[in-house]
Design an enzyme around this catalytic site. Sequence first.
Site, PDB file in Angstrom:
ATOM      1  N   LEU A 133     -80.012 -63.160 -14.339  1.00 19.40           N
ATOM      2  CA  LEU A 133     -79.494 -63.660 -13.881  1.00 19.40           C
ATOM      3  C   LEU A 133     -79.451 -65.167 -13.128  1.00 19.40           C
ATOM      4  O   LEU A 133     -80.877 -65.307 -12.679  1.00 19.40           O
ATOM      5  CB  LEU A 133     -78.552 -62.643 -12.198  1.00 19.40           C
ATOM      6  N   ASP A 134     -78.495 -66.108 -13.430  1.00 20.95           N
ATOM      7  CA  ASP A 134     -78.789 -67.539 -12.345  1.00 20.95           C
ATOM      8  C   ASP A 134     -79.577 -67.272 -11.071  1.00 20.95           C
ATOM      9  O   ASP A 134     -78.428 -65.478 -10.443  1.00 20.95           O
ATOM     10  CB  ASP A 134     -77.770 -68.551 -12.469  1.00 20.95           C
ATOM     11  N   LYS A 135     -80.305 -67.919 -10.466  1.00 17.46           N
ATOM     12  CA  LYS A 135     -80.878 -68.202  -9.096  1.00 17.46           C
ATOM     13  C   LYS A 135     -79.715 -67.874  -7.861  1.00 17.46           C
ATOM     14  O   LYS A 135     -79.996 -66.719  -6.867  1.00 17.46           O
ATOM     15  CB  LYS A 135     -81.515 -69.474  -8.613  1.00 17.46           C
ATOM     16  N   ARG A 244     -69.290 -68.586 -15.745  1.00 20.86           N
ATOM     17  CA  ARG A 244     -69.292 -70.025 -15.128  1.00 20.86           C
ATOM     18  C   ARG A 244     -68.437 -70.804 -16.837  1.00 20.86           C
ATOM     19  O   ARG A 244     -68.106 -71.998 -15.855  1.00 20.86           O
ATOM     20  CB  ARG A 244     -70.505 -70.571 -14.641  1.00 20.86           C
TER      21      ARG A 244
END
Length: 319
Positions: A133-135, A244
């Site tokens: 997952l993105d940070k 996103r």
Amino acid sequence: MEVVLDAPSGRLDKALSAALPALSRARLQALIAGGAVSRDGETLTGGSARALPGTYLILVPPVAPADPQPEAIPLTVLYEDADLIVIDKPAGMAAHPAPGSENGTLVNALLHHCGASLSGIGGVARPGIVHRLDKDTSGVMVAAKSDRAHAGLSALFAAHDIERSYIALTRGAPSPERGRIETRIGRSSSDRKKMAVLKSGGRDAITDYVVQTRFAVPAKAGAAAPLAARVACTLQTGRTHQIRVHLASKGAPILGDTVYGSGSPATAVRAAIAEAGLNRQALHAAVLGFVHPVSGEALRFETPPPPDMTRLEALLNAL
């Protein structure tokens, strides 16, 4: 190291790369962005700026150890057995070490929690990691503890045989209220750090979505779109930054997304974001379901959004 450019031309990063073959252009871009490059005593921050004559000082930090180190970072464990572990990752934690996030990552935490049992197929920088997952995205992640689980999970993700659903709070709402976004996604030609919807090239990307709640809906029929919305997204593929990019392409970027959230939310929404203390994209990986690659058991995990998103949703609902 120091270098003198007498009559440079073109971009700064390109000129320095030509003068310093030991450093790649990408490495120089990172050093410039990190404030490690100065010209005649003035710190520079933009590698795309035009190169000017002068004496350039490049501060190259010492090489960090290749192996990530165990760190006693608390984890919210949803499930664990001898082969795999499922956690609820907090926002702000990178999945694995990378430039700018060498420590405090999920890998560092897993190395401490799991010890030598963590799978090493992913390489020394990211043992056990089969997806990420993105940070600044919170939510459910699975990591492999055994090599056979790693191979099995990797095969499931490659075949998209995984249930993955996300909750996003968006500026406005995508239209129609339910649909499928099917595009190609690849690196942006204008900014290689960003992903973009491409007409050709890239990779197929499919996201199913449904608008669950519309906030601050205009009273007049046929008026402008709501100020914000809660949107559930189900991934059919797993491209970098897919949700996103896809929501932004529908004119409904995720609130708090500084990379893809072009345009500013309405004043009331901005106030709600500030009051909620949201300082990241409002995106949460809510559901992860898969068949255990060793036992064959069907597993499904679901977690609610964390307090920053929950608070923001309550404030938006009150608009």
